[in-house]
Design a protein around this motif. Structure first.
Motif, short mmCIF file in Angstrom:
data_model
loop_
_atom_site.label_atom_id
_atom_site.label_comp_id
_atom_site.label_asym_id
_atom_site.label_seq_id
_atom_site.Cartn_x
_atom_site.Cartn_y
_atom_site.Cartn_z
N PHE A 176 -22.66 1.61 -54.21
CA PHE A 176 -22.30 2.20 -52.94
C PHE A 176 -23.13 1.68 -51.76
N ASP A 177 -24.37 1.28 -52.01
CA ASP A 177 -25.18 0.72 -50.93
C ASP A 177 -24.56 -0.58 -50.41
N THR A 178 -24.19 -1.46 -51.34
CA THR A 178 -23.53 -2.72 -50.95
C THR A 178 -22.20 -2.43 -50.28
N ALA A 179 -21.49 -1.43 -50.82
CA ALA A 179 -20.19 -1.06 -50.25
C ALA A 179 -20.32 -0.66 -48.79
N VAL A 180 -21.33 0.16 -48.49
CA VAL A 180 -21.54 0.59 -47.10
C VAL A 180 -21.83 -0.61 -46.21
N ASP A 181 -22.72 -1.50 -46.66
CA ASP A 181 -23.08 -2.68 -45.86
C ASP A 181 -21.87 -3.55 -45.56
N MET A 182 -21.12 -3.88 -46.60
CA MET A 182 -20.00 -4.82 -46.43
C MET A 182 -18.82 -4.17 -45.72
N LEU A 183 -18.54 -2.90 -46.01
CA LEU A 183 -17.42 -2.24 -45.35
C LEU A 183 -17.73 -1.98 -43.88
#
Length: 407
Positions: A176-183
């Protein structure tokens, strides 16, 4: 059966030193007696004394078996039996003896032999299953994820670019951390107010516990997409986390007509009652839905869960049984969770039959992630059946898997 019949059966079991089954039958007798219009206090007191005696005898039997296991080095199984004995006894002096035994246990040293046939077979199953599914190339995996979406969303998602693709894949893989950054990057690249990126970004924030950001994104998204079912589900999750049950109820009442009468929205309404602690209202709500709409598995699941929360295990078991029968009738695969709830509620109602045992044994293969739970239940069933050897063996399986970080 009448209370007297349960009591007679319990007396016979107790005389044969089957203290576990006797305890269950005395509990049934007492339950039946208390449900009668007129309860004879002397009979009730007599049953309570018999129940207490069976509990104390069972506690001492567990302790004796625990001491034997300690002597043989089976510390994990011994500890379990001492804990069970402690839950049963009301004798303070005896409880002190049990606590002293627990203090002596410093390590779970015992584990099943790897050559044990049953355990070996399960290990082979895991090896044959291989490693977790590798989605392969990102493009292929992303296309597969989008394939389950409505056509309009598919088209939009496939056109959002690489940052969105990476974020969406990360979201679906639990990163979810990567998801937040990329989204977030994707939203900067495609800031259209009518887009779907805010919905996915809100999902990522919700999974990270950032409710404020998630709610802010959803507020804007729902103005442009009032027909989005997922947005209502996510918003309810946020409101429930904040214990805003009245607000969640109002939100569900104000959704568009096309959604308001749909099963998912109706189940959310029932779940809102459930989480607000209005369990009986939730049961009545689900029963009315079943009456007006006919059988629906999703509503039935929710109803069974509400019954369990009220302690009505027999009602819950019957519902889970109906779901299983329906799946068997149409030939579809039965959800392991439903099998588990059926077995657990059956066990809680005093059913420790071979049939329940077979359900748990089957689940050890169907649902390997929860094997510890199933092994513990199998051990309990065997113990209730009087087969302490098998009970200890399966408890050891649970201990070994727990030590290995599996299940």
């Amino acid at each position: 059966k009448a209370p007297e019949e349960y009591e007679k059966e319990a007396d016979s079991l107790f005389d044969n030193k089957a203290y576990g089954p006797a305890k269950i039958e005395y509990e049934k007798a007492l339950d039946k007696l208390e449900k009668k219009a007129v309860v004879h206090p002397v009979h009730k007191q007599q049953l309570e004394k018999k129940l207490l005696k069976s509990r104390e005898c069972l506690a001492r039997l567990h302790t004796e078996n625990g001491e034997n296991l300690m002597a043989s080095g089976s510390y994990a199984e011994a500890e379990e039996l001492f804990h069970l004995a402690g839950e049963l006894t009301e004798d303070k002096m005896f409880m002190a003896e049990i606590e002293k035994k627990l203090d002596e246990i410093s390590d779970y040293a015992d584990a099943p032999d790897d050559n044990d046939t049953y355990y070996y077979d399960l290990q082979n199953d895991e090896e044959e299953d291989g490693e977790a599914y590798d989605p392969g190339e990102d493009d292929e995996y992303f296309t597969a994820l989008c394939g389950s979406l409505p056509e309009l969303e598919q088209e939009a998602y496939l056109g959002y670019g690489d940052a969105f693709k990476s974020g969406y894949i990360a979201l679906n893989q639990g990163d979810f951390d990567t998801a937040v950054d990329m989204l977030s990057q994707a939203l900067e690249e495609h800031p259209s107010p009518g887009g779907f990126i805010p919905l996915e970004l809100a999902t990522a924030y919700l999974n990270l516990g950032n409710l404020e950001e998630a709610q802010s994104l959803l507020d804007g998204f729902m103005k442009n997409h009032p027909e989005s079912l997922r947005s209502y589900q996510l918003m309810c999750e946020i409101l429930w986390e904040n214990r805003e049950y009245a607000a969640a109820g109002q939100l569900l009442l104000t959704c568009p007509q096309d959604l308001s009468d749909s099963v998912p929205i109706l189940i959310l309404q029932g779940e809102n009652l459930f989480l607000a602690g209005k369990l009986q209202e939730a049961v009545s709500f689900y029963l009315e839905l079943m009456k007006t709409r006919g059988w629906n598995e999703h509503i039935a699941r929710a109803l069974a869960g509400a019954y369990e929360a009220l302690g009505l295990n027999e009602n819950a078991r019957d519902i889970y049984g109906e779901i299983i029968s329906g799946c068997q009738g149409c030939g579809s695969r039965i959800d392991p969770y439903i099998k588990q709830r059926y077995a657990d509620t059956s066990l809680e109602t005093g059913d420790y039959s071979t049939n329940i045992l077979e359900v748990y044994l089957g689940l050890t293969r169907e649902d390997p992630e929860n094997r510890v739970h199933y092994f513990q239940k199998i051990s309990r069933v065997y113990s209730l059946q009087g087969n302490e050897t098998e009970a200890r063996r399966f408890l050891a399986f649970a201990g070994k898997i727990g030590e290995g970080g599996k299940g």
